[in-house]
Enzyme design. Structure first.
Site, short mmCIF file in Angstrom:
data_model
loop_
_atom_site.label_atom_id
_atom_site.label_comp_id
_atom_site.label_asym_id
_atom_site.label_seq_id
_atom_site.Cartn_x
_atom_site.Cartn_y
_atom_site.Cartn_z
N LYS A 195 0.98 -1.02 -0.10
CA LYS A 195 0.07 0.12 -0.14
C LYS A 195 0.82 1.34 -0.15
CE LYS A 195 -4.15 -1.28 2.87
NZ LYS A 195 -4.73 -1.27 3.84
N ASP B 287 -9.06 2.04 4.71
CA ASP B 287 -9.16 0.76 5.05
C ASP B 287 -9.90 0.12 3.73
OD1 ASP B 287 -9.40 -1.18 6.87
OD2 ASP B 287 -11.50 -1.10 7.09
N SER B 288 -9.62 -0.88 3.49
CA SER B 288 -10.01 -1.57 2.37
C SER B 288 -10.43 -3.08 2.49
CB SER B 288 -8.80 -1.50 1.09
OG SER B 288 -7.62 -2.04 1.56
N GLY C 160 -2.67 -9.89 -1.03
CA GLY C 160 -4.14 -10.20 -0.70
C GLY C 160 -4.75 -11.23 -1.47
N ASP D 33 -5.55 -10.62 -4.83
CA ASP D 33 -5.16 -10.23 -6.12
C ASP D 33 -5.06 -11.46 -6.96
OD1 ASP D 33 -5.36 -7.48 -5.64
OD2 ASP D 33 -3.09 -7.21 -5.61
N ARG E 106 -8.20 1.59 -4.54
CA ARG E 106 -7.28 2.46 -3.86
C ARG E 106 -6.86 3.79 -4.67
NH1 ARG E 106 -4.33 -0.90 -2.59
NH2 ARG E 106 -5.81 -1.66 -0.80
P1 IMP Z 1 -6.74 -3.29 5.57
O1 IMP Z 1 -5.14 -3.26 5.45
O2 IMP Z 1 -7.26 -3.23 7.04
O3 IMP Z 1 -7.06 -2.20 4.75
O4 IMP Z 1 -7.04 -4.62 4.94
C1 IMP Z 1 -7.10 -4.79 3.62
C2 IMP Z 1 -7.37 -6.30 3.27
O5 IMP Z 1 -8.24 -6.19 2.40
C3 IMP Z 1 -5.89 -6.93 3.13
O6 IMP Z 1 -5.31 -7.58 3.94
C4 IMP Z 1 -6.35 -7.85 1.84
O7 IMP Z 1 -6.97 -8.98 2.12
C5 IMP Z 1 -7.61 -7.05 1.22
N1 IMP Z 1 -7.22 -6.14 0.11
C6 IMP Z 1 -7.48 -4.61 0.17
N2 IMP Z 1 -6.89 -4.04 -0.77
C7 IMP Z 1 -6.44 -5.13 -1.61
C8 IMP Z 1 -5.75 -5.17 -3.13
O8 IMP Z 1 -5.49 -4.07 -3.44
N3 IMP Z 1 -5.36 -6.40 -3.37
C9 IMP Z 1 -5.51 -7.51 -2.70
N4 IMP Z 1 -6.15 -7.65 -1.39
C10 IMP Z 1 -6.53 -6.20 -1.01
#
Ligand code: IMP
Length: 191
Positions: A12, A70-71, A148, A150, A174
């Protein structure tokens, strides 16, 4: 001007930093640069709430204007799960998360979307920017890039793990949220 990216996730951070490269007057620092490993409890019920919890925590700690995201991946046929639980879906990391998602989506509609909510916080009113990227879930992992989910997430015929970061950065959740944030940021600081 300094901008803190409240993330320790190296993928990220890299995605964010690439997008900020052109602003020579903005020094982008991440939690990795600050060697900060604080774990903030993400106990919100939405992506935006969790993004705000993190942004506020680190803004209050460093008094540097902060963005946090957050994603996660949402699958409508699974009531939008894993959603905010994406990173902790299986409790055993990315590989097990992908296995669990493949198992749970078996026989169901495989439409999925990634969502990213960015929160910008400078000690005043938090601002939110939301990006969504729609695709489908493959039946097996493909590709080695990204992180993740992907290897499972197919966008226009290829998984996000099969394309390079430049390609992903044009369309990803993102990137879309960041684009909206950058518009706001440029306007706010007359960049
Ligand atoms: P965060 O770090 O709390 O936002 O959790 C994000 C989680 O969502 C990651 O650990 C991945 O499992 C998934 N995720 C979010 N963005 C992506 C991406 O761009 N590619 C793959 N997985 C993602």
């Amino acid at each position: 001007m300094k901008l803190l990216i409240a993330s320790g996730n190296k993928y990220k951070i890299y995605e964010f930093k690439v997008l900020f490269e052109k602003y020579k007057d903005i020094e982008v620092v991440s939690l990795a640069d600050l060697d900060d490993h604080d774990e903030v409890e993400e106990n919100g019920t939405t992506f935006s709430e969790n993004a705000f919890i993190k942004a506020k925590y680190f803004y209050d700690k460093y008094k540097i204007i902060t963005i946090s995201d957050d994603s996660g991946i949402c699958v409508p046929s699974l009531n939008n799960e894993p959603g905010i639980y994406s990173s902790r879906y299986s409790g055993h990391g990315d590989e097990a998360n992908n296995d669990l998602l493949l198992k749970n989506v078996e026989g169901k509609d495989r439409t999925a979307f990634y969502e990213c909510d960015i929160c910008f916080y400078d000690g005043t009113e938090p601002q939110f920017f939301i990006g969504k990227c729609y695709g489908t879930l493959g039946y097996e992992r493909k590709g080695v890039n990204g992180f993740g989910y992907d290897p499972l997430f197919i966008y226009e015929g290829k998984t996000f793990a099969e394309v390079d970061l430049e390609t992903k950065n044009k369309v990803s959740h993102r990137a879309l949220a960041l684009k909206e944030f950058i518009k706001y940021f440029e306007n706010k600081y007359s960049l």
